[in-house]
Design a protein around this motif. Structure first.
Motif, PDB file in Angstrom:
ATOM      1  N   SER A 286      -4.909  -6.698  -9.442  1.00  0.00           N
ATOM      2  CA  SER A 286      -5.414  -7.339 -10.535  1.00  0.00           C
ATOM      3  C   SER A 286      -5.571  -6.194 -11.723  1.00  0.00           C
ATOM      4  O   SER A 286      -5.797  -4.927 -11.312  1.00  0.00           O
ATOM      5  N   SER A 287      -5.316  -6.220 -12.965  1.00  0.00           N
ATOM      6  CA  SER A 287      -5.364  -5.294 -13.991  1.00  0.00           C
ATOM      7  C   SER A 287      -6.761  -5.005 -13.904  1.00  0.00           C
ATOM      8  O   SER A 287      -7.198  -3.956 -14.624  1.00  0.00           O
TER       9      SER A 287
ATOM     10  N   LYS B 184      -9.961  -5.441  -5.154  1.00  0.00           N
ATOM     11  CA  LYS B 184      -8.423  -5.023  -5.763  1.00  0.00           C
ATOM     12  C   LYS B 184      -8.203  -3.567  -6.055  1.00  0.00           C
ATOM     13  O   LYS B 184      -6.965  -3.064  -5.846  1.00  0.00           O
TER      14      LYS B 184
ATOM     15  N   ARG C 287      -5.042  -1.676  -4.365  1.00  0.00           N
ATOM     16  CA  ARG C 287      -3.922  -0.304  -4.832  1.00  0.00           C
ATOM     17  C   ARG C 287      -4.025   0.575  -3.763  1.00  0.00           C
ATOM     18  O   ARG C 287      -2.868   0.939  -3.628  1.00  0.00           O
TER      19      ARG C 287
ATOM     20  N   SER D  38      -0.271  -6.356 -10.848  1.00  0.00           N
ATOM     21  CA  SER D  38      -1.448  -6.805 -11.456  1.00  0.00           C
ATOM     22  C   SER D  38      -1.676  -7.405 -12.513  1.00  0.00           C
ATOM     23  O   SER D  38      -1.192  -7.074 -13.753  1.00  0.00           O
TER      24      SER D  38
ATOM     25  N   ASP E 220       2.234   0.148  -8.853  1.00  0.00           N
ATOM     26  CA  ASP E 220       1.892  -0.860  -9.371  1.00  0.00           C
ATOM     27  C   ASP E 220       2.798  -1.436 -10.679  1.00  0.00           C
ATOM     28  O   ASP E 220       2.979  -0.470 -11.304  1.00  0.00           O
TER      29      ASP E 220
ATOM     30  N   CYS F 191       1.921  -3.477 -13.657  1.00  0.00           N
ATOM     31  CA  CYS F 191       1.059  -4.392 -14.297  1.00  0.00           C
ATOM     32  C   CYS F 191       1.613  -5.561 -15.366  1.00  0.00           C
ATOM     33  O   CYS F 191       2.228  -5.011 -16.183  1.00  0.00           O
TER      34      CYS F 191
END
Ligand code: NAD
Length: 262
Positions: free
Chosen positions: A117-118, A161, A165, A185, A241, A243
């Motif tokens: 997730s961001s 979360k 990562r 994310s 990741d 985003c």
């Protein structure tokens, strides 16, 4: 893009991003094995109802998956409005242990995609604690060890979360040259979980972010990213990741930097 002769396990497949991803992969020619604690009567493939919150539940799901799959998409997740032990059990240990159980069943050249997730973009500031928790073999002891830490229990979703990562990096590093492992994310996406995020993070904050972006993300925005990541165009994308937040992170980072300079 065609994904014929490929099979993907998709967790969280009964709703939201998982359901959209399963439908898109199926439409691209793949076989899909959906996993969720909730039933999915119209699921476009094989469906395994199972609970990823316990080690036994994870093992029961893993037993139903055949050898030779192309990939595992860890999309199931619970929001921070749920009890913190459940959040960490599903989002961290469920994801980690299902990945461990299924990696030997993933064919060479396969892929794992984890939904982060961001809100976890600042994970590196807590990397030591995150690595310790996410790597703990005794999950009950690990949960007990953070029970008195309000930074974890009061922010269980974000912490979970952040662990995702880390788990993405560590699994990628352990499987170099055989299986790619990446995370995605999202920013705010219009699914049932978004109402919980409003309760957890503040309605004004989430609705303000959506207004700023012009719209919330749609499940398809994330599903298309995942479909790209499992395909040949992403063959050199590993251990990182992606985003997908409509630019919200750019807004927050620049606003914070400019405020610090003011
Ligand atoms: N929607 C957003 O704004 C957003 C933003 C960032 C990250 N995410 C992440 O994306 C993923 C998908 O979320 P979504 O938006 O589709 O939400 P959703 O609530 O629509 O879907 C989540 C699914 O996970 C399943 N699940 C939860 N606990 C489970 C368990 N113990 N065992 C098996 N299945 C379980 C639920 O039944 C549900 O079908 C989650 O990991 C979420 O944290 C969502």
């Amino acid at each position: 893009m065609t994904l014929h002769d490929q099979t993907f396990v998709v967790t969280g497949a009964a709703s939201g991003i998982g359901a959209a991803t399963a439908a898109l992969l199926r439409a691209s020619g793949a076989e899909v094995i959906g996993v969720d604690r909730n039933p999915a009567p119209e699921f476009p493939g094989t469906f395994v109802q199972g609970d990823l919150s316990t080690a036994e539940g994870v093992a029961a799901v893993a037993d139903r998956v055949p050898h030779g799959i192309t990939g595992l998409l860890n999309i199931a997740g619970v929001p921070g409005t749920a009890p913190w032990r459940l959040v960490l059990s599903v989002n961290v240990f469920g994801l980690r242990d299902l990945t461990r159980a299924l990696l030997p069943k993933i064919a060479d050249g396969g892929v794992v995609v984890n939904l982060a997730s961001s809100v976890a973009n600042g994970w590196a500031a807590r990397s030591a604690e995150v690595a310790r928790f996410a790597g703990a073999e005794d999950r009950a002891a690990a949960l007990d060890a953070v029970a008195a830490d309000p930074e974890v229990t009061g922010n269980s979703y974000r912490f979970s979360k952040e662990c995702v990562r880390w788990l993405t990096l560590s699994a990628a590093a352990e499987n170099l040259g055989r299986v790619r492992v990446v995370s995605v994310s999202p920013g705010p996406v219009q699914t049932p979980i978004l109402e919980d995020f409003k309760k957890d993070h503040g309605r004004d904050k989430v609705e303000g972010a959506v207004a700023l972006l012009g719209r919330a993300g749609e499940p398809g925005d994330i599903a298309r990213t995942i479909a790209f990541l499992v395909g040949p165009g992403a063959a050199w994308i590993n251990g990182t990741d992606i985003c997908v937040d409509g630019g919200l992170g750019a807004h927050r980072a620049t606003t914070a930097a400019l405020a610090a300079n003011a």
